[in-house]
Design a protein around this motif. Structure first.
Motif, PDB file in Angstrom:
ATOM      1  N   LYS A   1       7.044  -7.035  16.157  1.00 19.30           N
ATOM      2  CA  LYS A   1       6.968  -5.582  16.197  1.00 19.30           C
ATOM      3  C   LYS A   1       8.277  -5.043  15.640  1.00 19.30           C
TER       4      LYS A   1
ATOM      5  N   ASN B   1       4.759  -6.617  11.631  1.00 20.69           N
ATOM      6  CA  ASN B   1       4.091  -6.123  12.835  1.00 20.69           C
ATOM      7  C   ASN B   1       2.798  -6.894  12.994  1.00 20.69           C
ATOM      8  N   GLY B   2       2.697  -7.686  14.064  1.00 22.38           N
ATOM      9  CA  GLY B   2       1.518  -8.513  14.264  1.00 22.38           C
ATOM     10  C   GLY B   2       1.902  -9.969  14.317  1.00 22.38           C
TER      11      GLY B   2
ATOM     12  N   ARG C   1       0.857  -1.185   0.000  1.00 14.30           N
ATOM     13  CA  ARG C   1       0.000   0.000   0.000  1.00 14.30           C
ATOM     14  C   ARG C   1       0.891   1.232   0.000  1.00 14.30           C
TER      15      ARG C   1
ATOM     16  N   LYS D   1       4.646   0.648   0.339  1.00 15.61           N
ATOM     17  CA  LYS D   1       5.175  -0.074   1.498  1.00 15.61           C
ATOM     18  C   LYS D   1       4.462  -1.420   1.663  1.00 15.61           C
TER      19      LYS D   1
ATOM     20  N   GLU E   1       2.280  -3.888   3.267  1.00 16.21           N
ATOM     21  CA  GLU E   1       1.136  -3.612   4.139  1.00 16.21           C
ATOM     22  C   GLU E   1       0.115  -4.729   3.965  1.00 16.21           C
ATOM     23  N   GLY E   2       0.186  -5.723   4.913  1.00 19.24           N
ATOM     24  CA  GLY E   2      -0.700  -6.870   4.810  1.00 19.24           C
ATOM     25  C   GLY E   2       0.104  -8.151   4.868  1.00 19.24           C
TER      26      GLY E   2
ATOM     27  N   THR F   1       2.133 -10.761   8.940  1.00 25.40           N
ATOM     28  CA  THR F   1       1.450  -9.495   8.683  1.00 25.40           C
ATOM     29  C   THR F   1       2.443  -8.347   8.751  1.00 25.40           C
ATOM     30  N   TYR F   2       2.425  -7.532   7.668  1.00 26.96           N
ATOM     31  CA  TYR F   2       3.312  -6.374   7.606  1.00 26.96           C
ATOM     32  C   TYR F   2       2.512  -5.094   7.800  1.00 26.96           C
ATOM     33  N   ARG F   3       3.109  -4.175   8.524  1.00 28.67           N
ATOM     34  CA  ARG F   3       2.551  -2.845   8.688  1.00 28.67           C
ATOM     35  C   ARG F   3       3.688  -1.847   8.545  1.00 28.67           C
ATOM     36  N   ASN F   4       3.464  -0.828   7.704  1.00 28.31           N
ATOM     37  CA  ASN F   4       4.462   0.228   7.519  1.00 28.31           C
ATOM     38  C   ASN F   4       5.826  -0.348   7.118  1.00 28.31           C
TER      39      ASN F   4
END
Length: 562
Positions: A130, A112-113, A84, A87, A89-90, A105-108
């Motif tokens: 994290k 993360n997760g 997204r 980056k 994201e998901g 799970t990826y975030r930023n």
């Protein structure tokens, strides 16, 4: 990602012309190549190749990776997942040629997760992440011998085992407790698998090694660590197990000297003294079944072993005194080790530097330093030193034969003294039959003389009065300036005194007597001693030099006293 932003800028600034729609391959001035479908003058879906050899395949939006895509890195690594705005994201999966695999799970742009990792050696981690690191609750497997694995389930921080967790080893052993920086640190329990008689070790750990605690056996018996069971270094698991097994076999052979009729928890007021603040009911139950090598141990109640003005409970090797500010008296050298879970915290509460203290002994009288003017203001000086011996219980647990053994050693020592400054005679208490050539003890006139000089002791001065007055007596020098009480409170209480200021001379006399005792005792035993505790005695506040007493002139206003 920087590569995405660069592509967007090139598309909108440097290159005025772009296709509106359809498939088209375009190369920018800096070498970036897009080959795929365009939409509204923007790369939409296709392959983007950056220098050097970084390739993205997937959908884009406004020149940024967006949607399902794959990145192939120059080193051969690959990421496939959802993007997204340029980056990660998901859900996504990263794998390199070495065999490392990250999935979750990826975030930023970071894990993360929930996610997992697999190492090239076959190790795995599944749990919370994290900032691209294991953080939170997870499970890690570490390959061991013969295709087996060690498994840890618990808390992680920055890729390390950190917090509460359980490590189950391939052998079947497991550790349940606190971790810091990937190592056992803090309170924990270690359980051996398939080991007869041993249930587990519980206590505190420092940098993966046990620091202190106790071994619990299947029959409920416990043993302190360190103390009568040991185990250190890399092989502590094997060594501690072996030591505990040997101790248990030895403990089974120990026979109690007396039956322990008192089993109930005795503490009524937990704030009464230093001992009651430490001795919880759980600790009571843990200690009460232990026996020392001499066969003394276990809790029982009896006033026969206590000073008449006190009542208390005994743990054969130590006395719990209700009406005392400390509340605890040792019965032998062994109790400082065997009951260390009780003695250590009590001692620490009484002596601020107890945890780091060590004993330094120096009996060189020439090193004594005193102000020259002090002699003008002192009337009398007294030094008292207490000594007990190893291998023999202290007064509250000693039996008649052992009490006679102590007396015999000391009589030999005093008889060997030839220096006229400290030579003298030994006087058994009236009624004692322990010294063959002095059967019946001292004569009436000798008793009167010793009483008049204040050298004699009685039942009221002693905690232990069993078999009174057998094997008890007083050594008195010819000068009457050096006196030793035998088997009163301690094995030996040595007192030296003089008129005026004479501490250097007093100390020299004390040293002469101590050396005579040491010379004799070296053949039959030794002083009760431990480096951490110093020279040992029943009363845990009793130091090697118990008291230096100075009488000064009441009218003295010398500045040294101000």
């Amino acid at each position: 990602m920087e590569e995405n932003l660069a592509l967007s800028e090139k598309a909108t600034v440097e290159e005025k012309w772009t296709p509106y729609v359809g498939k088209y391959k375009k190369t920018w001035n800096d070498g970036i190549v897009f080959d795929g479908a365009w939409k509204s003058h923007q790369p939409h879906k296709g392959s983007v190749q950056f220098k050097p050899d970084l390739i993205y395949e997937g959908t884009l939006k406004n020149g940024l990776f967006d949607g399902q895509g794959v990145i192939r890195y120059p080193d051969g690594a690959k990421f496939a997942g959802i993007f997204r705005e340029g980056k990660k994201e998901g859900l996504g999966k990263y794998a390199d040629l070495a065999g490392n695999v990250f999935e979750g799970t990826y975030r930023n742009d970071q894990l993360n997760g929930k996610g997992s990792r697999k190492w090239p050696n076959g190790g795995t981690y599944v749990g919370q992440w994290k900032h691209n690191k294991a953080n939170g609750i997870g499970t890690e497997t570490i390959p061991a011998a013969d295709g087996k694995v060690d498994t840890y389930t618990g808390q992680f921080q920055d890729d390390s085992r950190h917090g509460q967790g359980v490590m189950t080893y391939a052998s079947g052993n497991y550790y349940d407790g606190e971790w810091v920086g990937g190592k056992r640190n803090g309170a924990g329990k270690f359980v051996w698998a398939n080991v007869e008689n041993i249930d587990h070790f519980r206590g505190s750990f420092v940098d993966d090694l046990p620091s202190n605690g106790q071994v619990l056996f299947v029959d409920g018996l416990t043993a302190p660590f360190p103390g009568e069971v040991e185990g250190a270094g890399e092989n502590w698991i094997v060594d501690l197990c072996s030591s505990a097994t040997g101790w248990f076999e030895s403990a089974k052979e120990r026979k109690a000297r007396r039956e322990a009729p008192y089993d109930a928890y005795p503490i009524k007021d937990a704030d009464k003294n230093a001992m009651t603040k430490v001795l919880t009911e759980d600790l009571w139950n843990s200690l009460r079944r232990r026996l020392t090598a001499e066969g003394v141990g276990g809790f029982w109640f009896s006033e026969a072993y206590l000073h008449p003005c006190l009542t208390g409970t005994q743990l054969h090797d130590c006395v719990l005194l209700d009406n005392h500010p400390v509340g605890l008296v040792a019965g032998s050298v062994a109790c400082y080790t065997l009951f260390r879970e009780l003695f250590d915290p009590v001692l620490a509460s009484l002596h601020p530097k107890y945890e780091t203290a060590s004993h330094v002994s120096d009996l060189d009288p020439s090193k004594l330093k005193t102000p020259a003017a002090v002699g003008e203001i002192i009337q009398t000086c007294t030094i008292r030193i207490d000594r007990c011996f190893s291998g023999v219980p202290f007064g509250v647990a000693i039996n008649s034969e052992e009490r006679r053994q102590v007396e015999s050693m000391l009589v030999k020592a005093f008889s060997s003294i030839e220096d006229p400054d400290v030579a003298g005679a030994y006087f058994p208490l009236a009624g004692s039959e322990s010294v063959a050539d002095q059967a019946g003890g001292m004569q009436a006139h000798e008793q009167s003389a010793l009483e008049a000089d204040g050298f004699l002791f009685s039942k009221l001065d002693c905690t232990d009065t069993r078999e009174w007055p057998d094997a008890r007596g007083v050594f008195c020098s010819t000068t009457k300036q050096t006196v030793a009480q035998i088997n009163a409170q301690e094995h030996c209480s040595l007192t030296a005194s003089c008129t005026g200021f004479g501490i250097p001379g007093l100390f020299l006399r004390v040293v002469k007597v101590l050396k005579a005792i040491e010379k004799t005792v070296a053949k039959e035993g030794d002083y009760a001693f431990a480096n951490r505790y110093t020279l040992l005695a029943p009363h845990i506040l009793t130091p090697p030099v118990q008291r230096v007493h100075l009488d000064v002139f009441v009218s003295c206003l010398h500045p040294i006293l101000k």
